[in-house]
Design a protein around this motif. Structure first.
Motif, PDB file in Angstrom:
ATOM      1  N   GLN A 204      -7.894  -1.194  -2.591  1.00 19.31           N
ATOM      2  CA  GLN A 204      -7.483   0.105  -2.113  1.00 19.31           C
ATOM      3  C   GLN A 204      -5.946   0.628  -2.820  1.00 19.31           C
ATOM      4  O   GLN A 204      -5.870   1.762  -2.930  1.00 19.31           O
ATOM      5  CB  GLN A 204      -7.126  -0.117  -0.640  1.00 19.31           C
ATOM      6  CG  GLN A 204      -6.618   1.203   0.223  1.00 19.31           C
ATOM      7  CD  GLN A 204      -6.637   0.920   1.536  1.00 19.31           C
ATOM      8  OE1 GLN A 204      -6.956  -0.154   2.114  1.00 19.31           O
ATOM      9  NE2 GLN A 204      -6.339   2.110   2.309  1.00 19.31           N
ATOM     10  N   ARG A 205      -5.174  -0.395  -3.083  1.00 20.27           N
ATOM     11  CA  ARG A 205      -4.141  -0.287  -3.673  1.00 20.27           C
ATOM     12  C   ARG A 205      -4.243   0.427  -5.053  1.00 20.27           C
ATOM     13  O   ARG A 205      -3.502   1.295  -5.811  1.00 20.27           O
ATOM     14  CB  ARG A 205      -3.356  -1.563  -4.032  1.00 20.27           C
ATOM     15  CG  ARG A 205      -2.522  -1.995  -2.691  1.00 20.27           C
ATOM     16  CD  ARG A 205      -2.006  -3.484  -2.884  1.00 20.27           C
ATOM     17  NE  ARG A 205      -1.203  -3.646  -4.098  1.00 20.27           N
ATOM     18  CZ  ARG A 205      -1.195  -4.757  -5.007  1.00 20.27           C
ATOM     19  NH1 ARG A 205      -1.681  -5.743  -4.461  1.00 20.27           N
ATOM     20  NH2 ARG A 205      -0.278  -4.742  -6.024  1.00 20.27           N
ATOM     21  N   GLN A 206      -5.432   0.036  -5.826  1.00 19.53           N
ATOM     22  CA  GLN A 206      -5.548   0.468  -7.188  1.00 19.53           C
ATOM     23  C   GLN A 206      -6.061   2.100  -7.233  1.00 19.53           C
ATOM     24  O   GLN A 206      -5.941   2.697  -8.086  1.00 19.53           O
ATOM     25  CB  GLN A 206      -6.993  -0.356  -7.925  1.00 19.53           C
ATOM     26  CG  GLN A 206      -6.432  -1.997  -8.045  1.00 19.53           C
ATOM     27  CD  GLN A 206      -7.504  -2.544  -8.575  1.00 19.53           C
ATOM     28  OE1 GLN A 206      -8.506  -2.078  -8.956  1.00 19.53           O
ATOM     29  NE2 GLN A 206      -7.404  -3.838  -8.855  1.00 19.53           N
ATOM     30  N   ARG A 207      -6.417   2.573  -5.958  1.00 18.34           N
ATOM     31  CA  ARG A 207      -6.909   3.909  -5.726  1.00 18.34           C
ATOM     32  C   ARG A 207      -5.712   4.859  -6.525  1.00 18.34           C
ATOM     33  O   ARG A 207      -5.902   5.778  -6.945  1.00 18.34           O
ATOM     34  CB  ARG A 207      -7.450   4.297  -4.726  1.00 18.34           C
ATOM     35  CG  ARG A 207      -8.770   3.592  -4.197  1.00 18.34           C
ATOM     36  CD  ARG A 207      -8.729   3.754  -2.709  1.00 18.34           C
ATOM     37  NE  ARG A 207      -9.765   2.871  -2.202  1.00 18.34           N
ATOM     38  CZ  ARG A 207     -10.304   2.895  -0.674  1.00 18.34           C
ATOM     39  NH1 ARG A 207      -9.784   3.860   0.155  1.00 18.34           N
ATOM     40  NH2 ARG A 207     -11.269   2.336  -0.644  1.00 18.34           N
TER      41      ARG A 207
ATOM     42  N   LEU B 152       0.829  -1.082  -0.006  1.00 24.84           N
ATOM     43  CA  LEU B 152      -0.084  -0.021  -0.010  1.00 24.84           C
ATOM     44  C   LEU B 152       1.025   1.333  -0.031  1.00 24.84           C
ATOM     45  O   LEU B 152       0.520   2.145  -0.758  1.00 24.84           O
ATOM     46  CB  LEU B 152      -1.075   0.076   1.198  1.00 24.84           C
ATOM     47  CG  LEU B 152      -1.985  -0.944   1.378  1.00 24.84           C
ATOM     48  CD1 LEU B 152      -2.980  -0.921   2.453  1.00 24.84           C
ATOM     49  CD2 LEU B 152      -3.008  -0.195   0.185  1.00 24.84           C
ATOM     50  N   SER B 153       1.751   1.348   0.942  1.00 27.03           N
ATOM     51  CA  SER B 153       2.535   2.524   0.885  1.00 27.03           C
ATOM     52  C   SER B 153       3.566   2.429  -0.131  1.00 27.03           C
ATOM     53  O   SER B 153       4.046   3.753  -0.493  1.00 27.03           O
ATOM     54  CB  SER B 153       3.191   2.794   2.516  1.00 27.03           C
ATOM     55  OG  SER B 153       2.424   2.929   3.151  1.00 27.03           O
ATOM     56  N   LEU B 154       4.206   1.544  -0.406  1.00 27.65           N
ATOM     57  CA  LEU B 154       5.294   1.312  -1.490  1.00 27.65           C
ATOM     58  C   LEU B 154       4.536   2.021  -2.679  1.00 27.65           C
ATOM     59  O   LEU B 154       5.353   2.770  -3.334  1.00 27.65           O
ATOM     60  CB  LEU B 154       5.892  -0.286  -1.730  1.00 27.65           C
ATOM     61  CG  LEU B 154       6.715  -0.427  -0.618  1.00 27.65           C
ATOM     62  CD1 LEU B 154       7.189  -2.070  -1.018  1.00 27.65           C
ATOM     63  CD2 LEU B 154       7.954   0.485  -0.283  1.00 27.65           C
ATOM     64  N   GLU B 155       3.696   1.459  -3.105  1.00 29.34           N
ATOM     65  CA  GLU B 155       3.089   2.045  -4.536  1.00 29.34           C
ATOM     66  C   GLU B 155       2.612   3.379  -4.472  1.00 29.34           C
ATOM     67  O   GLU B 155       2.677   4.129  -5.577  1.00 29.34           O
ATOM     68  CB  GLU B 155       1.870   0.990  -4.801  1.00 29.34           C
ATOM     69  CG  GLU B 155       2.247  -0.389  -5.124  1.00 29.34           C
ATOM     70  CD  GLU B 155       1.173  -1.498  -5.470  1.00 29.34           C
ATOM     71  OE1 GLU B 155       1.546  -2.385  -6.277  1.00 29.34           O
ATOM     72  OE2 GLU B 155       0.173  -1.293  -4.885  1.00 29.34           O
ATOM     73  N   SER B 156       2.234   3.925  -3.222  1.00 28.52           N
ATOM     74  CA  SER B 156       1.480   5.117  -3.292  1.00 28.52           C
ATOM     75  C   SER B 156       2.764   6.212  -3.364  1.00 28.52           C
ATOM     76  O   SER B 156       2.668   7.386  -3.512  1.00 28.52           O
ATOM     77  CB  SER B 156       0.552   5.201  -1.697  1.00 28.52           C
ATOM     78  OG  SER B 156       1.612   5.345  -0.858  1.00 28.52           O
TER      79      SER B 156
END
Length: 276
Positions: A150-153, A98-102
């Motif tokens: 959630q990751r896709q957002r 989640l945080s890595l991709e964001s």
């Protein structure tokens, strides 16, 4: 603890603080620390230990012991250079991404078996999770699905990362979840490639992608240039995170080679239409 893992934890703590409308200085004053210490923790440039993290979580009102365990598990992930995460009940599949991709500026991925997770429809994602984890309960599958969605957002917010995916043509043809789910998934891909920040290249069978790459991977380059690139390699029961120079260079070379030998991005829409 690897720099990127510290940054990942720091981003999650920063999110909790901002949700409560607090400045770093305000937090520091209320927990008998300095604003500069909070800044170092959130930036990933300072050390993170369990006592500090638990103190911040409690201050932010995160009192659930299970939620505490998720953060502490992330700290423990970084105890070796090639840090890895074994799938468990404490950390739903994809939680650590989640945080890595964001925080990523560019995401490059190669997927030999299924549609990449960031581009999956809910029903297709649910079907792939059931295939991968046949012994998990419906509740566990739904929890992992919620994390994936959630990751896709990040792809639909302001200043989204540049997503460059390489997908084996054989993966596109697998009717996972049934023909209706599969057709909806192909439609989603056709819509996705209309976005300027999303590139999809199809890897034909003549390229021999699996023989070149060995398996799927995700390559992350971050907005913060001081952070090293990271490669995520998913395995049946765990995910390996690599940030060593040799590993990064090898996977970047593989991604570049596959991109050169795959179909041009301009050919993707026509090939997707031909599938259905």
């Amino acid at each position: 603890m690897p720099t990127v893992l510290r940054r990942m934890l720091g981003l999650r703590l920063q999110q909790l603080r901002r949700e409560r409308g607090l400045t770093q200085q305000q937090v520091g004053e209320r927990i008998w620390a300095s604003g500069s210490k909070i800044s170092r923790m959130e930036s990933g440039m300072g050390g993170l230990d369990q006592r500090d993290v638990l103190g911040l979580l409690k201050f932010y009102g995160v009192t659930d012991v299970v939620e505490h365990d998720k953060y502490l598990a992330l700290i423990r992930l970084g105890e070796q250079p090639g840090w890895w995460h074994r799938d468990s009940d404490l950390l739903p599949k994809g939680f650590e991404l989640l945080s890595l991709e964001s925080a990523a500026r560019t995401i490059r991925c190669y997927e030999p078996a299924v549609i990449p997770e960031l581009l999956q429809t809910p029903e297709y994602a649910r079907a792939t999770l059931r295939l991968r984890y046949p012994h998990r309960s419906k509740a566990e599958i739904e929890q992992s699905l919620a994390v994936r969605l959630q990751r896709q957002r990040i792809l639909h917010g302001e200043n989204p990362p540049y997503l460059w995916t390489l997908i084996e043509e054989s993966a596109l043809r697998k009717q996972i979840g049934g023909i209706a789910v599969w057709r909806e998934q192909i439609d989603r891909l056709r819509q996705a490639i209309e976005s300027e920040h999303i590139i999809v290249q199809i890897v034909g069978k003549q390229v021999c992608g699996p023989a070149i790459a060995g398996g799927g991977f995700v390559y992350l380059r971050f907005i913060e240039r001081l952070l090293p690139d990271v490669v995520c390699v998913s395995q049946p029961t765990s995910t390996l995170y690599l940030e060593g120079y040799t590993d990064i260079r090898s996977y970047l070379t593989i991604a570049d080679r596959l991109a050169v030998e795959a179909m041009r991005p301009g050919e993707t829409a026509e090939r997707l239409r031909a599938l259905c």
